[in-house]
Scaffold this motif. Sequence first.
Motif, PDB file in Angstrom:
ATOM      1  N   ARG A 135      39.865  37.656  38.127  1.00 55.57           N
ATOM      2  CA  ARG A 135      38.788  38.153  38.982  1.00 55.57           C
ATOM      3  C   ARG A 135      38.817  37.460  40.346  1.00 55.57           C
ATOM      4  O   ARG A 135      38.594  38.091  41.388  1.00 55.57           O
ATOM      5  N   ASP A 136      39.095  36.163  40.376  1.00 49.56           N
ATOM      6  CA  ASP A 136      39.058  35.410  41.618  1.00 49.56           C
ATOM      7  C   ASP A 136      40.128  35.837  42.609  1.00 49.56           C
ATOM      8  O   ASP A 136      40.009  35.600  43.816  1.00 49.56           O
TER       9      ASP A 136
ATOM     10  N   ARG B  80      38.736  34.786  34.433  1.00 47.52           N
ATOM     11  CA  ARG B  80      38.128  34.268  35.665  1.00 47.52           C
ATOM     12  C   ARG B  80      39.178  34.193  36.789  1.00 47.52           C
ATOM     13  O   ARG B  80      38.910  34.561  37.931  1.00 47.52           O
ATOM     14  N   GLU B  81      40.377  33.710  36.466  1.00 48.52           N
ATOM     15  CA  GLU B  81      41.442  33.614  37.484  1.00 48.52           C
ATOM     16  C   GLU B  81      41.803  35.007  37.996  1.00 48.52           C
ATOM     17  O   GLU B  81      42.051  35.197  39.184  1.00 48.52           O
TER      18      GLU B  81
END
Length: 532
Positions: free
Chosen positions: A529-530, A526-527
């Motif tokens: 992708r962000d 997630r990190e």
Amino acid sequence: MIKLLLVDDEQPILDGLKHLIDWPQIGVSSIQTATNGRDALAVMNNFKPDVIITDIKMPFMNGLELIRTVKEELPDTKCIVLCGYQDFEYARQAMKYGAVRYLVKPVEEEELIEIIDDIRESMLNTNQEKERLEDLNRKLIESEPFLRNKLLYDIVSGDIADVQDVSGKLNRFGIEKFPQKFVCAVLEFEINDSLEGFTEEDSELVRFGVANIADELICSKTNGHVFYMLEKQVIMILDVSNSNPHILESLLRDMIYQISRYLNILVTIGVSSIHNSIEDTPKAFKEAKSALRYKLLIGWEKVINYNDVASDINKGIIIPISVWKKLENSIITGDSDSIPDVVAELFNELRSLKGVDPTELLDKCRNELLVIRRNIEVIGLDDSLLKSFIDEFDQKMYIVTLEELEVRFIEVFQRLAREICQTNNLGIKSVINHIKQYIDQNYTDNITLNTLAEKFYVNSSYVSRLFKEELGENFIDYLTGKRMEEAMRLLLSTEMHVYEISEKIGYGNPKYFSQLFKKYTGMSPREYRDQK
């Protein structure tokens, strides 16, 4: 004058060859033709050609098979091969089988005339030399024992057209009548150099001793005739008119025991079925030799009856290709330590085959050895040792047992693997490159070292070490890297959920995937992708 046989599956070429030159002018008295190897053999049996000119690529039986058969049945016949420029490798193989020359299509008249002239001159010189030697040796060979042996051998080998007309000759050697009910037995021996006693130089003396022991035992139990012509074989015609099969079996087993005991040699006997006419002796002799071939599977010190193995002759054989590939890759990667186990697996497969023809089995093995040699040559490795072994195999293939052959396989292939390992790593690079390419294309699958070992026929621990040595990282790190790079791409270029990406790249557990991803990139999926 020369008798010529032309063989080609294209009728225009046959017609062209027949009319290309004035054959009688160069000493060719008669010409026959055939359109394939099989038909050529049929013609050959009656025609007995001096020269055969044959194409290579033909239906039913090709030119290479024809030449090999000709050399066995008519060794003095000269074979000339027709080939195209693209068939040079076939021509080279044909020369190995015994062809004397090759002609490139289209055939030039002058070249063909020159070849026939050379052959005619060679035949003339050979015949003159034969006549000279025959004249020198005539007084030596015209002795009663030799003539008796030769007469009996001519009878069993079918070289006497009318065997009913030989009674007078048999009487000359004290053979008043031929058994009305008989079997033919062929005893084959091998001098065991590992044992104290005789050496190969003593073969003739050993054969004489074998024949004497056999003759004494036969005379003590029944009637029969013992003779020989071939170097390591003794032939027996045994009268079974008043004997039951158990007595015959006991006699032959005792013969093996006595010969092995007194002469310290290896012995096996092949026995024909029962026959009732002297005219059947060639058939009986052929049966005994066919039974003897099963020494490969059964081993030495055995009596092998034709009736017990007849149903196996000419059966098809299937040997798993995976076993041969394991052997090949152990060789080209220099994995000499795995050779004994791989060879043992191969020979266990061979021993497990039921109802097989030894000749077919040996042909299969030879063909696979040729495939391995070709593949070694293709990747640039030295194939000279394997070439020598195949030549040795050709010479000894019909006198060995599986046990002897297995020992020789291990010796040769361990040595070959060590030489390849010490002198060149091309084989290793070839295998590792194929494995790397497979991982690159299938990293989303469930790939393990065992998967690769089965796929590429190599030892799993050995391929793990080679992978590390060649690529600088171990297998699991390379596979993980490929998967992580794809995960990074999917995170930045798609809206797929993390669990979908995890499954897509080969991880069924999203949590485990996330742990690996963070270890690889320093960030969670997630990190990562962000940050885009």
